[in-house]
Design an enzyme around this catalytic site. Structure first.
Site, PDB file in Angstrom:
ATOM      1  N   ARG A 194      11.916  -5.652   5.190  1.00 54.85           N
ATOM      2  CA  ARG A 194      11.692  -4.223   4.918  1.00 54.85           C
ATOM      3  C   ARG A 194      12.635  -3.345   5.735  1.00 54.85           C
ATOM      4  O   ARG A 194      12.875  -3.576   6.915  1.00 54.85           O
ATOM      5  CB  ARG A 194      10.253  -3.848   5.235  1.00 54.85           C
ATOM      6  CG  ARG A 194      10.006  -2.351   5.126  1.00 54.85           C
ATOM      7  CD  ARG A 194       8.560  -1.988   5.124  1.00 54.85           C
ATOM      8  NE  ARG A 194       7.854  -2.413   6.299  1.00 54.85           N
ATOM      9  CZ  ARG A 194       6.548  -2.251   6.457  1.00 54.85           C
ATOM     10  NH1 ARG A 194       5.837  -1.674   5.510  1.00 54.85           N
ATOM     11  NH2 ARG A 194       5.958  -2.660   7.553  1.00 54.85           N
ATOM     12  N   ARG A 252      11.081  -1.342  11.293  1.00 51.12           N
ATOM     13  CA  ARG A 252       9.908  -0.944  12.081  1.00 51.12           C
ATOM     14  C   ARG A 252       9.723  -1.870  13.274  1.00 51.12           C
ATOM     15  O   ARG A 252       9.948  -3.067  13.176  1.00 51.12           O
ATOM     16  CB  ARG A 252       8.668  -0.988  11.185  1.00 51.12           C
ATOM     17  CG  ARG A 252       8.190   0.395  10.815  1.00 51.12           C
ATOM     18  CD  ARG A 252       7.152   0.395   9.783  1.00 51.12           C
ATOM     19  NE  ARG A 252       5.940  -0.349  10.141  1.00 51.12           N
ATOM     20  CZ  ARG A 252       4.857  -0.366   9.374  1.00 51.12           C
ATOM     21  NH1 ARG A 252       4.853   0.296   8.233  1.00 51.12           N
ATOM     22  NH2 ARG A 252       3.794  -1.039   9.743  1.00 51.12           N
ATOM     23  N   ARG A 284      -0.646  -8.876  13.212  1.00 53.29           N
ATOM     24  CA  ARG A 284      -1.216  -7.861  12.303  1.00 53.29           C
ATOM     25  C   ARG A 284      -2.067  -8.553  11.231  1.00 53.29           C
ATOM     26  O   ARG A 284      -3.123  -8.057  10.851  1.00 53.29           O
ATOM     27  CB  ARG A 284      -0.087  -7.049  11.653  1.00 53.29           C
ATOM     28  CG  ARG A 284       0.535  -6.055  12.619  1.00 53.29           C
ATOM     29  CD  ARG A 284       1.919  -5.620  12.174  1.00 53.29           C
ATOM     30  NE  ARG A 284       1.932  -4.914  10.919  1.00 53.29           N
ATOM     31  CZ  ARG A 284       3.035  -4.763  10.176  1.00 53.29           C
ATOM     32  NH1 ARG A 284       4.185  -5.269  10.570  1.00 53.29           N
ATOM     33  NH2 ARG A 284       2.988  -4.082   9.061  1.00 53.29           N
ATOM     34  N   ARG A 291     -10.019   0.597   8.067  1.00 55.37           N
ATOM     35  CA  ARG A 291      -9.542  -0.718   8.488  1.00 55.37           C
ATOM     36  C   ARG A 291     -10.569  -1.462   9.327  1.00 55.37           C
ATOM     37  O   ARG A 291     -10.302  -2.570   9.774  1.00 55.37           O
ATOM     38  CB  ARG A 291      -8.318  -0.489   9.353  1.00 55.37           C
ATOM     39  CG  ARG A 291      -7.070  -1.141   8.858  1.00 55.37           C
ATOM     40  CD  ARG A 291      -5.969  -0.603   9.738  1.00 55.37           C
ATOM     41  NE  ARG A 291      -4.809  -1.385   9.672  1.00 55.37           N
ATOM     42  CZ  ARG A 291      -3.687  -0.973   9.081  1.00 55.37           C
ATOM     43  NH1 ARG A 291      -3.619   0.179   8.462  1.00 55.37           N
ATOM     44  NH2 ARG A 291      -2.643  -1.736   9.124  1.00 55.37           N
ATOM     45  N   LYS A 328       0.834  -1.208   0.000  1.00 54.50           N
ATOM     46  CA  LYS A 328       0.000   0.000   0.000  1.00 54.50           C
ATOM     47  C   LYS A 328       0.868   1.257   0.000  1.00 54.50           C
ATOM     48  O   LYS A 328       0.640   2.193  -0.774  1.00 54.50           O
ATOM     49  CB  LYS A 328      -0.934   0.019   1.233  1.00 54.50           C
ATOM     50  CG  LYS A 328      -1.876  -1.179   1.307  1.00 54.50           C
ATOM     51  CD  LYS A 328      -2.817  -1.107   2.498  1.00 54.50           C
ATOM     52  CE  LYS A 328      -2.140  -1.140   3.848  1.00 54.50           C
ATOM     53  NZ  LYS A 328      -1.422  -2.389   4.139  1.00 54.50           N
TER      54      LYS A 328
END
Ligand code: AP5
Length: 221
Positions: free
Chosen positions: A128, A161, A172, A90, A15
């Site tokens: 990431r 992160r 998540r 969400r 996203k």
């Protein structure tokens, strides 16, 4: 306003990556609720320590906190010509709130659903890295920086992160499956077209091209 674009998809579906490509192309702001919340937590501004703990656990922040934050952001002058929403709505309550806000302004959202498998998500998120200064996204295998661990654009050391640890990624994903997927049902039941885009197997530029084509066909219909 014709560009109220909702980028919908699980954690790691791309996203943020696609939002940056779309905003670069259309010149409208990228509104990421995750980025806004992380910034507020870093600056100790406008959110409680409970919000930080919620994010670190992989659970969702309460609707009223996020709805108020998004409403403020979308009311800024730079969003008058459109925006790309990344990570919002969400929950069904958030989707209803957004629908009411847009309808009061005579606007319909364009919903793009990025479809990816769980295994792709795990591979993407565990690798990431992000520049804390300019926000550029990297991946240690799929998109490494030119110099190890440093941002190509400003030389800043890249960061991982807090919520990109494997157990938190699983939590998540569970939050997505339990609380966020029903938003697609809400859209379909209320007659909103949802454009499914396969975002798992091809590089970001190819996914972007699919989004561009889907949006063009939506404009024509
Ligand atoms: P948020 O920041 O929104 O995180 P997320 O939805 O879990 O999504 P991510 O940012 O992890 O992934 P992404 O889909 O943007 O993928 P990306 O482009 O980075 O939310 C974080 C937390 O904030 C939530 O858990 C919650 O606590 C809270 N929160 C936020 N919004 C909320 C809301 N509305 N309500 C309640 N709570 C909320 O890509 C990932 C990696 O893959 C990158 O390394 C990238 O380079 C790579 N990549 C991307 N696309 C491709 C591709 N096509 N091929 C190869 N690699 C790719």
């Amino acid at each position: 306003m014709t560009n109220a674009i909702v980028l919908f998809g699980p954690p790691g579906s791309g996203k943020g990556t696609q939002a940056k490509l779309i905003t670069g192309c259309l010149g409208i702001p990228h509104v990421s609720t995750g980025e806004m919340l992380r910034k507020r937590v870093r600056q100790g501004e406008g959110v409680s320590s409970a919000v930080a703990a919620t994010m670190q656990s992989g659970a969702l922040v309460p609707d009223e906190v996020v709805n108020a934050m998004v409403e403020d952001r979308l009311s800024c002058p730079d969003a008058a010509g459109g925006f790309v929403l990344d990570g919002f709505p969400r929950t069904v309550a958030q989707a209803r709130h957004l629908r009411d806000w847009l309808e009061a302004r005579g606007v319909h959202e364009v919903v793009i659903h990025l479809v990816v498998d769980y295994n792709v998500v795990i591979a993407r998120l565990t690798g990431r890295r992000q520049c804390p200064r300019c926000g550029t996204l990297y991946h240690i295998v799929l998109k490494p920086p030119k110099t190890d661990q440093l941002c190509d654009l400003d030389g800043e050391p890249l960061m991982v992160r807090d919520d990109d640890r494997e157990q938190v990624i699983r939590d998540r994903w569970d939050a997505y499956a339990g609380q966020t997927l029903p938003v697609l049902e809400f859209y379909r039941e209320t007659g909103q077209r949802v454009m499914d885009v396969d975002a798992g197997d091809e590089p970001p530029e190819c996914v972007f091209e699919k989004i561009r084509r889907a949006m063009e066909s939506n404009d024509r219909s």
